[in-house]
Design a protein around this motif. Structure first.
Motif, PDB file in Angstrom:
ATOM      1  N   LEU A  55       0.810  -1.219   0.000  1.00  0.00           N
ATOM      2  CA  LEU A  55       0.000   0.000   0.000  1.00  0.00           C
ATOM      3  C   LEU A  55       0.843   1.268   0.000  1.00  0.00           C
ATOM      4  N   GLY A  56       2.157   1.104   0.228  1.00  0.00           N
ATOM      5  CA  GLY A  56       3.034   2.269   0.274  1.00  0.00           C
ATOM      6  C   GLY A  56       2.853   3.103   1.522  1.00  0.00           C
ATOM      7  N   LEU A  57       2.540   2.469   2.663  1.00  0.00           N
ATOM      8  CA  LEU A  57       2.267   3.193   3.899  1.00  0.00           C
ATOM      9  C   LEU A  57       3.368   2.969   4.928  1.00  0.00           C
ATOM     10  N   HIS A  58       3.551   3.971   5.801  1.00  0.00           N
ATOM     11  CA  HIS A  58       4.433   3.821   6.955  1.00  0.00           C
ATOM     12  C   HIS A  58       3.676   3.128   8.094  1.00  0.00           C
ATOM     13  N   ALA A  59       4.412   2.481   8.944  1.00  0.00           N
ATOM     14  CA  ALA A  59       3.808   1.775  10.088  1.00  0.00           C
ATOM     15  C   ALA A  59       3.617   2.744  11.252  1.00  0.00           C
ATOM     16  N   ILE A  60       2.835   3.774  11.018  1.00  0.00           N
ATOM     17  CA  ILE A  60       2.614   4.828  12.005  1.00  0.00           C
ATOM     18  C   ILE A  60       1.129   5.179  12.008  1.00  0.00           C
ATOM     19  N   ALA A  61       0.593   5.443  13.193  1.00  0.00           N
ATOM     20  CA  ALA A  61      -0.804   5.862  13.305  1.00  0.00           C
ATOM     21  C   ALA A  61      -0.932   7.321  12.873  1.00  0.00           C
ATOM     22  N   ASN A  62      -1.891   7.576  12.002  1.00  0.00           N
ATOM     23  CA  ASN A  62      -2.113   8.929  11.487  1.00  0.00           C
ATOM     24  C   ASN A  62      -2.951   9.721  12.480  1.00  0.00           C
TER      25      ASN A  62
END
Length: 740
Positions: free
Chosen positions: A284-291
């Motif tokens: 998905l191209g996402l960082h493992a961080i809560a937005n």
């Protein structure tokens, strides 16, 4: 009030600033490699800023709370249009989700964040957060008054580390700090987005206001930070949809939209199984961080992120096209470069407005240089640029209809095909280093612009341009009013002082308006010569002169003035009745008949875009700043016929027994063009017109003027001109109707 010295001024300034909600300094502590890293951030709580707006008696009448679906009859049917944020579907959808039974309404925020250089050498930087209220008219929220943008945050900038840069842990650190800092700004917004906030509005109705994040206005780098995607080289580099990296160039394909819930679910998988979660996040191209934006109800960051015309087009896609153009001109040799040297080659600025202007003039300047025979790849590139200009003009409309959005979608496919043809042509070209890989985000981002307009109104609602204008005062404060220490504290204090002065100015103006008398209003109107009633107003009057003197002094230099008195007499007696003026008898124009030349004309007309009154300013001056300037205009020649014309001479006169009249001598572009339509006109959708001989110029009443026009002379064909339809939105849409 008397201020005796600088100390008195500072004291008064501080008293005024006490009426403004102050900034609060916070420390953000984040663990990194077995140590605690501490950073400072400054915030003005977003909800406190909102309450300041709500309590302002000047702004209170202008708030709009309810979603609207608005329509206008286009002559055949009613057509929906989109302009302000509340005319979009997202406002409607959010308000439909608010608790029933309450008088509930969204309080909609527009947030912007971006780094900027404060010092001229670039070592001192700032990271301001700017907020605007979408419940106010765009003219207010994008303005420079108290309802406009306001700096509400100052984010920490993580210094570059040569050893850590690019490592996943350090990249994640920067994202965590950004979102933790932003949380300090949003704390009350998060709470009231779920519970609502009771407020008695200007109309005396108590509403439950639910703050939502309607729009995130940012360039691509900040969009990646806001949406927590991994950037332009990840598998899905778009912050809005899941387009694969290798498909960014293809605007004909549509991919699934990102959603906040999908991101939350994927992060939950990561928390239970890092291996499986990381694989999903990578896809998905996402960082493992809560937005942090997930905490605000009804505020999906992927839906809030909006197309930015400035960075995506004017200093984005256009700069890539310009670089390609320069490569081709260089390959053609010095003679080709010389023809565009002053227009294209030597232009080095990066200002968005100037880049936009450059894109408009480049196409017309290059048409006779990059012909199909001289440069096939250059010709194909100009077709791409032509389609780019069409898209830029459509996107820049302040009011959109279902028709213009359909045309915009269709033009995206035209651009897609033109770009594909250019890449194919460039791949077979001997010219080196032509761009063949167009798989980068700015090629793709305008795929979502029609969706943004349908959801959030016209593109100016989420442009970064008004926000970037606020960087200037911050730089000025640093250079002129700070000592270079505690930069954030000093600049934010100065910025708040300026805001306090705006508040005082508004209150003084309001008091003056309340105390003003009708006579004062009349005097104020007289002091504003730019305001006038009616359709036209002449300016820059010259000394009265006889028609015979006009003929004698001008006819030797310009054949258009030969027989001036005779032509004018014929016009008065034969043509003037056709404009609705009744003549009782034949009007004789004696040799000493006096006329007064004017060299400036203001034309009021109804905009075809937003149906409001707009004014054009036209010149007919032989010595305008040392150079002759004769503007062109679109005029109503007959009831159903409008034509372009070149201004030659404007004047006012008094006809005996008839009245006062204002006329213009113009050279109309009504000559026929011999031969079949040219390929260049078809390929670039050009409107080509030709001037009648100079001696065949005609008189017309000034009231027949519709609005101004810009024409580009074709150097390859004498007396032929091309209508520059991208000069403004009105001309662009007028030429679309003309083509029908």
């Amino acid at each position: 009030m008397t201020l005796n010295n600088d100390a008195d001024l500072r004291k008064a300034w501080e008293h005024a600033t006490d009426q403004v909600t102050p900034f609060t300094k916070h420390t953000i502590t984040v663990p990194y490699k077995r140590e605690e890293r501490v950073y400072e951030t400054h915030t003005l709580p977003l909800w406190e800023w909102a309450l300041d707006l709500l309590d302002n008696p000047v702004l209170a009448p202008h708030f709009v709370w309810d979603a609207q679906r608005v329509y206008k009859h286009n002559g055949a049917e009613f057509e929906r249009f989109y302009n302000e944020p509340w005319t979009g579907d997202r406002w409607w959808d959010v308000q439909s989700c608010l608790p029933p039974g309450l008088k509930a309404a969204p309080f909609c925020f527009i947030l912007y964040a971006d780094k900027t250089r404060l010092s001229s050498h670039g070592t001192v930087k700032a990271y301001p957060v700017i907020v605007r209220c979408a419940n106010l008219l765009v003219g207010i929220q994008n303005g420079e008054g108290i309802g406009g943008g306001c700096v509400v945050g100052w984010l920490p900038i993580i210094p570059k580390d040569a050893d850590e840069g690019g490592k996943p842990g350090f990249v994640n650190l920067k994202h965590v700090i950004w979102h933790e800092s932003f949380l300090k700004l949003l704390e009350l917004v998060v709470q009231y987005s779920k519970t609502g906030y009771s407020h008695q509005c200007f109309d005396k109705i108590i509403r439950w206001l639910f703050p939502i994040l309607l729009i995130l206005s940012a360039d691509y780098e900040e969009q990646c930070m806001m949406s927590l995607i991994r950037g332009q080289n990840c598998k899905c580099p778009c912050p809005v949809c899941l387009v694969p990296l290798e498909e960014l160039h293809d605007l004909s394909k549509t991919f699934a939209f990102r959603s906040m819930q999908d991101a939350i679910d994927t992060l939950n998988v990561y928390k239970t199984s890092k291996g499986r979660g990381e694989a999903l996040l990578k896809v998905l191209g996402l960082h493992a961080i809560a937005n942090i934006f997930w905490l605000i109800a009804h505020s999906d960051p992927h839906e809030a992120i909006s197309f930015d015309r400035l960075h995506a087009l004017h200093i984005g896609m256009w700069k890539h096209l310009l670089e390609e153009l320069k490569k081709i001109l260089k390959a053609l040799g010095r003679s080709a470069e010389a023809k565009l040297e002053n227009h294209v080659i030597n232009i080095t600025f990066s200002d968005g407005n100037k880049m936009q202007d450059l894109s408009k003039q480049t196409l017309y300047s290059a048409l006779n240089v990059l012909t199909h025979r001289a440069s096939p790849e250059g010709y194909q590139l100009l077709r791409v640029i032509g389609s780019y200009l069409q898209l830029d003009s459509y996107i820049g409309l302040n009011v959109h209809t279902t028709s213009t959005l359909a045309a915009l979608d269709a033009e995206l496919l035209v651009f897609n095909a033109a770009l594909k043809d250019y890449v194919e042509c460039a791949s077979m070209s001997p010219i080196e280093d032509q761009k063949l890989d167009w798989d980068f985000p700015k090629t793709h981002l305008w795929k979502h612009v029609t969706q943004d307009i349908r959801m959030k109104g016209a593109a100016r609602n989420y442009s970064t341009h008004p926000n970037e204008k606020l960087h200037g005062p911050l730089k000025e404060a640093y250079e002129c009013q700070s000592n270079g220490k505690d930069v954030a504290d000093q600049i934010l204090r100065i910025d708040q002082r300026k805001y306090a002065v705006k508040l005082l100015r508004v209150r003084v103006d309001t008091l003056d308006e309340q105390r003003s008398l009708p006579d004062d209003e009349a005097k104020a109107s007289e002091a504003r010569p730019d305001l006038f009633e009616g359709h036209i107003k002449l300016g820059s009057p010259q000394q009265p002169i006889s028609v015979q003197d006009i003929e004698n002094s001008h006819s030797q230099k310009d054949c258009v003035f030969q027989g001036f008195r005779h032509k004018f007499s014929d016009f008065i007696n034969t043509s003037l009745p056709g404009y609705g003026y009744h003549l009782e008898r034949w009007v004789t124009i004696p040799a000493n008949f006096q006329i007064q030349e004017h060299q400036y004309l203001k034309v009021n007309y109804e905009s075809t875009i937003d149906w409001k009154q707009t004014t054009d300013y036209l010149r007919c001056n032989p010595h305008f700043h040392g150079h002759p300037r004769y503007d062109c205009a679109l005029i109503q020649l007959m009831q159903d016929v409008s034509v372009f014309a070149l201004l030659v001479f404007m004047f006012k006169c008094q006809l005996p027994d008839v009245g006062s009249f204002e006329f213009a001598l113009v050279q109309p572009f009504t000559a026929g063009i011999v031969g079949a339509p040219r390929r260049i006109d078809r390929d670039f959708r050009l409107t080509r017109i030709k001037a009648v001989p100079r001696a065949s110029s005609i008189f017309v009443p000034l009231c027949s003027f519709i609005h101004g026009a810009l024409l580009y002379p074709d150097p390859a064909h004498q007396d032929e001109f091309i209508v520059v339809d991208h000069i403004d939105s009105d001309m662009f849409m007028h030429m679309k109707m003309w083509a029908r």
